[in-house]
Design a protein around this motif. Structure first.
Motif, PDB file in Angstrom:
ATOM      1  N   THR A  52      -4.732 -11.963 -43.924  1.00 25.50           N
ATOM      2  CA  THR A  52      -5.344 -11.459 -45.154  1.00 25.50           C
ATOM      3  C   THR A  52      -4.450 -11.700 -46.362  1.00 25.50           C
ATOM      4  O   THR A  52      -4.658 -11.103 -47.411  1.00 25.50           O
ATOM      5  CB  THR A  52      -5.648  -9.958 -45.037  1.00 25.50           C
ATOM      6  N   LEU A  54      -1.489 -10.757 -46.985  1.00 25.14           N
ATOM      7  CA  LEU A  54      -0.603  -9.666 -47.395  1.00 25.14           C
ATOM      8  C   LEU A  54       0.835  -9.924 -46.972  1.00 25.14           C
ATOM      9  O   LEU A  54       1.757  -9.269 -47.437  1.00 25.14           O
ATOM     10  CB  LEU A  54      -1.074  -8.344 -46.781  1.00 25.14           C
ATOM     11  N   ARG A  77      -9.262 -14.225 -50.677  1.00 25.34           N
ATOM     12  CA  ARG A  77      -9.633 -12.819 -50.894  1.00 25.34           C
ATOM     13  C   ARG A  77     -11.111 -12.653 -51.235  1.00 25.34           C
ATOM     14  O   ARG A  77     -11.660 -11.572 -51.081  1.00 25.34           O
ATOM     15  CB  ARG A  77      -8.756 -12.229 -52.001  1.00 25.34           C
ATOM     16  N   ARG A  86      -5.453   2.063 -41.452  1.00 21.85           N
ATOM     17  CA  ARG A  86      -5.466   3.414 -42.001  1.00 21.85           C
ATOM     18  C   ARG A  86      -6.558   3.517 -43.037  1.00 21.85           C
ATOM     19  O   ARG A  86      -6.810   2.574 -43.773  1.00 21.85           O
ATOM     20  CB  ARG A  86      -4.115   3.695 -42.660  1.00 21.85           C
ATOM     21  N   SER A  88      -7.974   3.701 -46.274  1.00 22.52           N
ATOM     22  CA  SER A  88      -7.308   3.519 -47.556  1.00 22.52           C
ATOM     23  C   SER A  88      -8.317   3.334 -48.677  1.00 22.52           C
ATOM     24  O   SER A  88      -8.423   2.287 -49.267  1.00 22.52           O
ATOM     25  CB  SER A  88      -6.333   2.358 -47.507  1.00 22.52           C
ATOM     26  N   TYR A  90     -10.077   5.843 -52.052  1.00 22.05           N
ATOM     27  CA  TYR A  90      -9.630   6.923 -52.925  1.00 22.05           C
ATOM     28  C   TYR A  90     -10.292   8.225 -52.513  1.00 22.05           C
ATOM     29  O   TYR A  90     -11.496   8.393 -52.675  1.00 22.05           O
ATOM     30  CB  TYR A  90      -9.944   6.581 -54.367  1.00 22.05           C
ATOM     31  N   PHE A 102     -15.056  -0.997 -55.836  1.00 25.40           N
ATOM     32  CA  PHE A 102     -14.758  -2.272 -55.170  1.00 25.40           C
ATOM     33  C   PHE A 102     -15.763  -3.353 -55.567  1.00 25.40           C
ATOM     34  O   PHE A 102     -15.400  -4.523 -55.697  1.00 25.40           O
ATOM     35  CB  PHE A 102     -14.652  -2.083 -53.659  1.00 25.40           C
ATOM     36  N   PHE A 106     -14.711  -6.979 -57.328  1.00 23.88           N
ATOM     37  CA  PHE A 106     -15.156  -8.289 -56.834  1.00 23.88           C
ATOM     38  C   PHE A 106     -16.173  -8.908 -57.775  1.00 23.88           C
ATOM     39  O   PHE A 106     -16.718  -9.959 -57.484  1.00 23.88           O
ATOM     40  CB  PHE A 106     -15.750  -8.150 -55.425  1.00 23.88           C
TER      41      PHE A 106
ATOM     42  N   LYS B 205       1.553   6.720 -55.241  1.00 27.28           N
ATOM     43  CA  LYS B 205       0.477   7.416 -54.535  1.00 27.28           C
ATOM     44  C   LYS B 205      -0.460   6.400 -53.874  1.00 27.28           C
ATOM     45  O   LYS B 205      -0.853   6.562 -52.723  1.00 27.28           O
ATOM     46  CB  LYS B 205      -0.297   8.282 -55.526  1.00 27.28           C
ATOM     47  N   GLU B 206      -0.776   5.346 -54.617  1.00 25.23           N
ATOM     48  CA  GLU B 206      -1.662   4.330 -54.039  1.00 25.23           C
ATOM     49  C   GLU B 206      -0.999   3.631 -52.858  1.00 25.23           C
ATOM     50  O   GLU B 206      -1.659   3.234 -51.911  1.00 25.23           O
ATOM     51  CB  GLU B 206      -2.053   3.296 -55.093  1.00 25.23           C
ATOM     52  N   ARG B 207       0.328   3.491 -52.952  1.00 21.29           N
ATOM     53  CA  ARG B 207       1.013   2.868 -51.826  1.00 21.29           C
ATOM     54  C   ARG B 207       0.972   3.810 -50.626  1.00 21.29           C
ATOM     55  O   ARG B 207       0.722   3.389 -49.507  1.00 21.29           O
ATOM     56  CB  ARG B 207       2.448   2.528 -52.187  1.00 21.29           C
ATOM     57  N   GLU B 208       1.204   5.106 -50.904  1.00 21.10           N
ATOM     58  CA  GLU B 208       1.211   6.098 -49.822  1.00 21.10           C
ATOM     59  C   GLU B 208      -0.126   6.144 -49.096  1.00 21.10           C
ATOM     60  O   GLU B 208      -0.169   6.168 -47.871  1.00 21.10           O
ATOM     61  CB  GLU B 208       1.530   7.487 -50.384  1.00 21.10           C
ATOM     62  N   ILE B 209      -1.226   6.190 -49.845  1.00 24.49           N
ATOM     63  CA  ILE B 209      -2.511   6.326 -49.165  1.00 24.49           C
ATOM     64  C   ILE B 209      -3.082   4.979 -48.741  1.00 24.49           C
ATOM     65  O   ILE B 209      -4.136   4.923 -48.121  1.00 24.49           O
ATOM     66  CB  ILE B 209      -3.548   7.115 -50.006  1.00 24.49           C
ATOM     67  N   GLY B 210      -2.376   3.900 -49.048  1.00 28.68           N
ATOM     68  CA  GLY B 210      -2.770   2.591 -48.523  1.00 28.68           C
ATOM     69  C   GLY B 210      -3.750   1.836 -49.397  1.00 28.68           C
ATOM     70  O   GLY B 210      -4.142   0.724 -49.067  1.00 28.68           O
ATOM     71  N   THR B 211      -4.158   2.428 -50.522  1.00 29.60           N
ATOM     72  CA  THR B 211      -5.146   1.735 -51.357  1.00 29.60           C
ATOM     73  C   THR B 211      -4.541   0.540 -52.083  1.00 29.60           C
ATOM     74  O   THR B 211      -5.251  -0.383 -52.443  1.00 29.60           O
ATOM     75  CB  THR B 211      -5.747   2.693 -52.393  1.00 29.60           C
ATOM     76  N   GLU B 213      -2.654  -1.657 -50.781  1.00 27.96           N
ATOM     77  CA  GLU B 213      -2.858  -2.796 -49.897  1.00 27.96           C
ATOM     78  C   GLU B 213      -4.306  -3.273 -49.974  1.00 27.96           C
ATOM     79  O   GLU B 213      -4.589  -4.464 -49.986  1.00 27.96           O
ATOM     80  CB  GLU B 213      -2.497  -2.402 -48.471  1.00 27.96           C
ATOM     81  N   GLN B 214      -5.215  -2.299 -50.046  1.00 24.41           N
ATOM     82  CA  GLN B 214      -6.625  -2.650 -50.156  1.00 24.41           C
ATOM     83  C   GLN B 214      -6.885  -3.401 -51.465  1.00 24.41           C
ATOM     84  O   GLN B 214      -7.665  -4.348 -51.496  1.00 24.41           O
ATOM     85  CB  GLN B 214      -7.465  -1.362 -50.105  1.00 24.41           C
ATOM     86  N   LEU B 215      -6.203  -2.981 -52.521  1.00 21.81           N
ATOM     87  CA  LEU B 215      -6.366  -3.674 -53.804  1.00 21.81           C
ATOM     88  C   LEU B 215      -5.833  -5.093 -53.724  1.00 21.81           C
ATOM     89  O   LEU B 215      -6.398  -6.013 -54.300  1.00 21.81           O
ATOM     90  CB  LEU B 215      -5.618  -2.927 -54.912  1.00 21.81           C
ATOM     91  N   MET B 216      -4.724  -5.271 -52.982  1.00 17.89           N
ATOM     92  CA  MET B 216      -4.102  -6.587 -52.924  1.00 17.89           C
ATOM     93  C   MET B 216      -4.978  -7.617 -52.220  1.00 17.89           C
ATOM     94  O   MET B 216      -4.760  -8.811 -52.378  1.00 17.89           O
ATOM     95  CB  MET B 216      -2.737  -6.519 -52.222  1.00 17.89           C
ATOM     96  N   VAL B 217      -5.942  -7.171 -51.412  1.00 14.06           N
ATOM     97  CA  VAL B 217      -6.818  -8.160 -50.773  1.00 14.06           C
ATOM     98  C   VAL B 217      -8.098  -8.388 -51.576  1.00 14.06           C
ATOM     99  O   VAL B 217      -8.972  -9.120 -51.153  1.00 14.06           O
ATOM    100  CB  VAL B 217      -7.198  -7.792 -49.322  1.00 14.06           C
ATOM    101  N   THR B 218      -8.193  -7.746 -52.754  1.00 11.07           N
ATOM    102  CA  THR B 218      -9.308  -8.092 -53.632  1.00 11.07           C
ATOM    103  C   THR B 218      -8.793  -9.178 -54.582  1.00 11.07           C
ATOM    104  O   THR B 218      -7.592  -9.355 -54.724  1.00 11.07           O
ATOM    105  CB  THR B 218      -9.770  -6.880 -54.456  1.00 11.07           C
ATOM    106  N   THR B 375       3.483  -8.740 -52.909  1.00 13.83           N
ATOM    107  CA  THR B 375       2.734  -9.922 -52.459  1.00 13.83           C
ATOM    108  C   THR B 375       3.525 -10.660 -51.400  1.00 13.83           C
ATOM    109  O   THR B 375       4.665 -10.400 -51.176  1.00 13.83           O
ATOM    110  CB  THR B 375       2.444 -10.889 -53.621  1.00 13.83           C
TER     111      THR B 375
END
Lengths: 318, 375
Positions: A52, A54, A77, A86, A88, A90, A102, A106, B205-211, B213-218, B375
Motif C-alpha cells: 500500500t 506505506l 493510492r 486497527r 482507524s 475518526y 474519505f 478521493f 492523535k491521528e498517529r495514535e488512532i491510526g488515521t 496511516e489511513q490518510l497516507m493511502v489516500t 512516507t
C-alpha cells in the motif's frame, strides 16, 4: 495487457537484525480473492504496508495492475482500497461524516458519492446508524464502516489486513458475505487472516511464516501437500494419553481436541501407528477407539512450520 | 486546494465537537488574562517593615515618619529592642527592618557620620531589591532636606553647594502600570499554546488512532496534510488573540496605539514559527502525552528566555545568544511596542526579519521531517 492485479517479486525487508520478509514472490489475478494466512508476526502486515506504499522494501518489486508501487505511489493510492488491521477512522465523527470525508479526499463527484454512499450503507446495514459517532459503534459495525470507507472511491483492488480479528462470529460471517459479493462485482481482494476456516473461503491462499511463503495454491491443493497422516485415539483419560504420546513423539504433534487426542505424524517420523498404540496399551493406557482422520489446513500448516523449524535447527547444528 | 479545504473542515468540526476544547479556547484565556493581569505585577507596594528607633529624637522621628508615610511601606511593628528583629525577618512578617542607633540625631547635627542599619529578607531577592531601592530614595531625600536646612542657616554653604533636580516624565505608560506590560506577554503566550500545542496534539492523535496511516493511502500529499493541520489552528489562534485583545482593551483599558493590520501580519509570522514547532514536535514523539510534555518544555523555556519576567539585558552573554532563537522574545517585544508606542514597520522590521527567519526555517525543517517520517 494481461496485467495481474498484484505482482510481488522477490520482496525483502529487514527491521534492524530481524528479517520480516525474505524473498516473497506471489501474484493475484484480477477478480481473485487471495488469502495470506499466517500466525502473528509472520510478516503479513509488513507485506501489506509495502503493497500500500506505506513502507519501502529493501529489495524486490510490487506492481498493482502493472503500476510499480515504488515508482508511482500516487496512482496506486487511487486504485486500492486499504483497510488496516486497527480501526482507524475518526471516532468523533459520525458514520456519515467519515464516509463523506474519505469521499472528499478521493474527490468522488457529488452524484457518484451519493449513490455510492447509499449503496455502501445498504449492504453494510449501517443505514440506521448514519448519525451515530464512529466511536460508539460495536466492533463488527466498526469493521463494516472501515470497509465502506475503503470502498467509497470504487477501488479495483481491495487490501484487507486481518479485518475479522476480534469480531464476533455473526459479524464475521456477514463480513465475508459482503466480500463475496464484492468479488462478484470484479474487485480483486487480498486479505490476511490468522483463521484457517476463513482461508478456505479464498480462491487461493499462501501460507506465510517468518516472512517466508511455505505453501501456495487453492486451499485444497495446499492440504494435498500434506505428506503426513493424522490419527486420533480416544479413551477415558485424555490427559494421560496425551502425556504418554508426547513422551513418544514431539510435543507439537500431539493435541487434545475435545473428545480425542490427535496425533500428527510426519512422513519422515512415521512409525507404525498400530505399534505405537500397542505400546500404549502395554504401558497401561486405556484406548477405546483409534482411527485415521482427514487432514485440515491447520494440520498442514502446523506440519509445514514444524518441518521448516526442524530443518532450520539442523542447519544451525551442522 | 480542495482536499486541504476538506481537511480543515474536518479538523474544525472535530474541535468544535469537543466541549472541553471550546472551554480551553474561549473561557480559559479570559480567566488567565483576568488572574494573571492582576497577579503578575511588578508594582510592589505596601511592603511590611519594622522600625527600631533607639534614638527617639526629633530627627529620628522625622526619618521614621518618612518611612511610615509612604504607600510603598507599611509600618508593621515599632520594636523597642534588637531581640525581636530577627524573629520578624525569619518568619517573613517584615521584608525590611530599619535600626536607628542612639545619638543618631545628635551625630547628624555635629557633622559626624551616623550610620543606620537596614536589614533585608533576601529570600525573595526581587522584592528585597525593590524595597532597598525605595529605602535609598527616602534616605536620599532625607539627606537632601537636612542639607537644605543647614544651607538655609549658612549663606556661605549656599554658595558652594548645588543640587541636581532630575525632572522625570515617563512616556508611553505614564502611570507605569505593569498590567500594560504584562497583557501583551500573556496574549503571546496564549497564542503560542493554541498554535504549537494543539497542532502537535492533533497530528499525534491521528498517529495514535491510526488515521494518519489511513490518510497516507489516500491520494493526498504530506504537504496537504500539514496545511490541513495548521490552517485550523492558525485560525483559532487569531480568534483567540482577538478575544484576548478585546478583553484587554475593555477590561484593563490597554491602549492599542499601533495599526491592527500590521499586528495581524506580524502575528502571522510569529504563528508560522509556532505552527512549525508544533509539527516538529509531532515528528519527535509517539503519544499525545509526550507531545504535551515536549510542548510544555518548549513553552517554559520560551517564556523564561523571552524577557517576559526577567529582562534579557540582565542575562549572561551566552543566554542572550540563545534568546536570539526564541520567537516569543520578538513577538512580546512587537506587541509591547505596537500596543503602547504605536510603533510601525520602520521600527519593528528587525523583529519581523528575525521572526520570518526563525519561522521559515523551522517550518521547512518540520515539513521535511514530517515527510520523512510518514512516507
Amino acid at each position: 495487457m494481461s496485467d495481474k492485479a498484484i505482482q510481488v517479486t522477490g520482496l525483502k525487508k529487514r527491521y534492524d537484525s530481524t528479517s520480516a520478509l525474505s524473498s516473497v514472490t506471489f501474484s493475484v489475478e484480477k477478480g481473485e480473492m487471495f488469502g495470506l494466512i499466517g500466525p502473528d508476526g509472520a510478516g503479513k502486515t509488513t507485506l501489506i504496508r509495502i503493497l500500500t506504499s506505506l513502507l519501502d522494501p529493501d529489495e524486490g518489486t510490487c506492481r498493482l495492475l502493472g503500476i510499480s508501487v515504488h515508482e508511482d505511489p500516487k496512482s496506486i493510492r487511487k486504485i486500492i482500497g486499504y483497510m488496516p488491521q486497527r480501526f482507524s477512522l475518526y471516532p468523533d465523527l459520525t458514520v456519515g461524516e467519515n464516509l463523506r470525508f474519505f469521499a472528499d479526499l478521493f474527490r468522488v463527484p457529488r452524484k457518484e458519492r451519493l449513490k455510492k454512499t447509499e449503496e455502501l450503507l445498504e449492504f453494510s446495514r449501517l443505514e440506521p446508524f448514519v448519525k451515530r459517532r464512529a466511536g460508539a459503534l460495536s466492533g463488527g459495525m466498526k469493521q463494516k464502516l472501515a470497509l465502506s470507507c475503503a470502498l467509497i472511491h470504487t477501488p479495483e483492488i481491495l487490501v484487507l489486513d486481518e479485518p475479522t480479528t476480534g469480531v464476533d462470529p455473526v459479524s464475521r460471517r456477514e463480513f465475508w458475505s459482503i466480500l463475496k459479493s464484492l468479488k462478484k462485482s470484479g474487485v480483486s481482494i487480498l486479505i490476511t487472516t490468522p483463521y484457517m476456516d476463513e482461508a478456505e473461503r479464498c480462491d487461493r491462499i499462501a501460507l506465510i511464516h517468518h516472512g517466508e511463503i511455505l505453501a501456495m495454491g487453492t486451499a485444497r491443493s495446499v492440504i494435498d501437500q500434506f505428506s503426513g497422516s493424522i490419527f486420533s485415539v480416544s479413551g477415558p483419560d485424555l490427559l494421560g494419553l496425551s502425556r504418554w504420546f508426547k513422551r513418544q513423539l514431539r510435543s507439537d504433534q500431539v493435541r487434545i481436541l475435545g473428545d480425542r487426542v490427535q496425533l500428527n505424524l510426519f512422513s519422515s517420523t512415521e512409525k507404525n501407528v498400530s505399534d505405537l498404540v500397542k505400546d500404549a496399551k502395554a504401558s497401561g493406557q486405556v484406548i477405546d477407539a483409534f482411527g485415521r482422520e482427514n487432514p485440515e489446513l491447520e494440520d498442514t500448516f502446523i506440519t509445514l512450520i514444524a518441518e521448516r523449524e526442524k530443518r532450520n535447527d539442523q542447519t544451525i547444528s551442522s | 486546494m480542495g482536499k486541504v479545504f476538506h481537511l480543515v473542515k474536518k479538523e474544525l468540526k472535530q474541535v468544535m465537537r469537543d466541549p472541553n476544547m471550546l472551554r480551553v479556547i474561549f473561557i480559559v484565556p479570559m480567566i488567565q488574562l483576568l488572574v494573571l493581569g492582576y497577579a503578575i505585577t511588578t508594582d510592589i507596594k505596601n511592603l511590611n517593615i519594622l522600625i527600631c528607633d533607639f534614638d527617639r529624637s526629633e530627627i529620628s522621628r522625622d526619618l521614621v515618619d518618612r518611612f511610615s508615610h509612604t504607600e510603598y511601606f507599611t509600618l508593621k511593628e515599632y520594636a523597642a529592642s534588637h531581640g525581636n528583629i530577627e524573629s520578624y525577618l525569619f518568619r517573613g512578617k517584615v521584608v525590611l527592618a530599619l535600626v536607628i542607633p542612639e545619638n543618631f540625631g545628635k551625630d547628624l547635627e555635629t557633622l559626624k557620620q551616623p550610620e543606620v542599619q537596614v536589614l533585608l529578607d533576601g529570600q525573595n531577592s526581587n522584592t528585597s531589591a525593590v524595597a532597598l531601592g525605595y529605602a535609598n530614595r527616602i534616605f536620599l531625600q532625607f539627606m537632601q532636606d537636612t542639607l537644605e536646612k543647614k544651607i538655609a542657616r549658612s549663606p556661605y554653604l549656599a554658595r558652594s553647594v548645588h543640587f541636581i533636580e532630575p525632572v522625570t516624565r515617563t512616556w508611553y505608560n505614564p502611570e507605569l502600570k505593569s498590567v500594560y506590560y504584562m497583557i501583551p506577554g500573556i496574549i503571546s503566550i496564549l497564542l503560542t499554546i493554541i498554535t504549537m500545542l494543539l497542532t502537535s496534539l492533533a497530528i499525534v492523535k491521528e498517529r495514535e488512532i491510526g488515521t494518519l496511516e489511513q490518510l497516507m493511502v489516500t491520494p493526498i500529499t504530506s504537504g496537504q496534510i500539514i496545511a490541513g493541520k495548521t490552517i485550523p489552528f492558525a485560525c483559532l489562534g487569531f480568534i483567540e488573540m482577538s478575544v484576548a485583545m478585546t478583553f484587554g482593551v475593555l477590561w484593563f483599558k490597554i491602549p492599542i496605539v499601533g495599526s491592527l493590520p500590521l499586528l495581524v501580519f506580524l502575528a502571522a509570522t510569529f504563528i508560522l514559527a509556532t505552527l512549525g514547532l508544533g509539527i516538529f514536535i509531532s515528528t519527535l514523539v509517539n503519544t499525545q502525552q509526550q507531545a504535551l510534555f515536549m510542548s510544555w518544555s518548549f513553552l517554559v523555556t520560551f517564556i523564561l528566555l523571552s524577557g517576559f519576567f526577567y529582562p534579557i539585558e540582565n542575562m549572561p552573554e551566552w543566554v542572550k545568544t540563545i534568546t536570539l532563537f526564541n520567537p516569543l522574545r520578538y513577538f512580546i517585544e512587537i506587541l509591547r511596542e505596537l500596543f503602547l508606542k504605536g510603533a510601525g514597520i520602520n521600527v519593528l522590521w528587525p523583529e519581523l526579519a528575525s521572526l520570518l527567519t526563525i519561522g521559515v526555517s523551522i517550518f521547512i525543517l518540520a515539513t521535511l521531517r514530517f515527510h520523512k517520517r510518514n512516507t
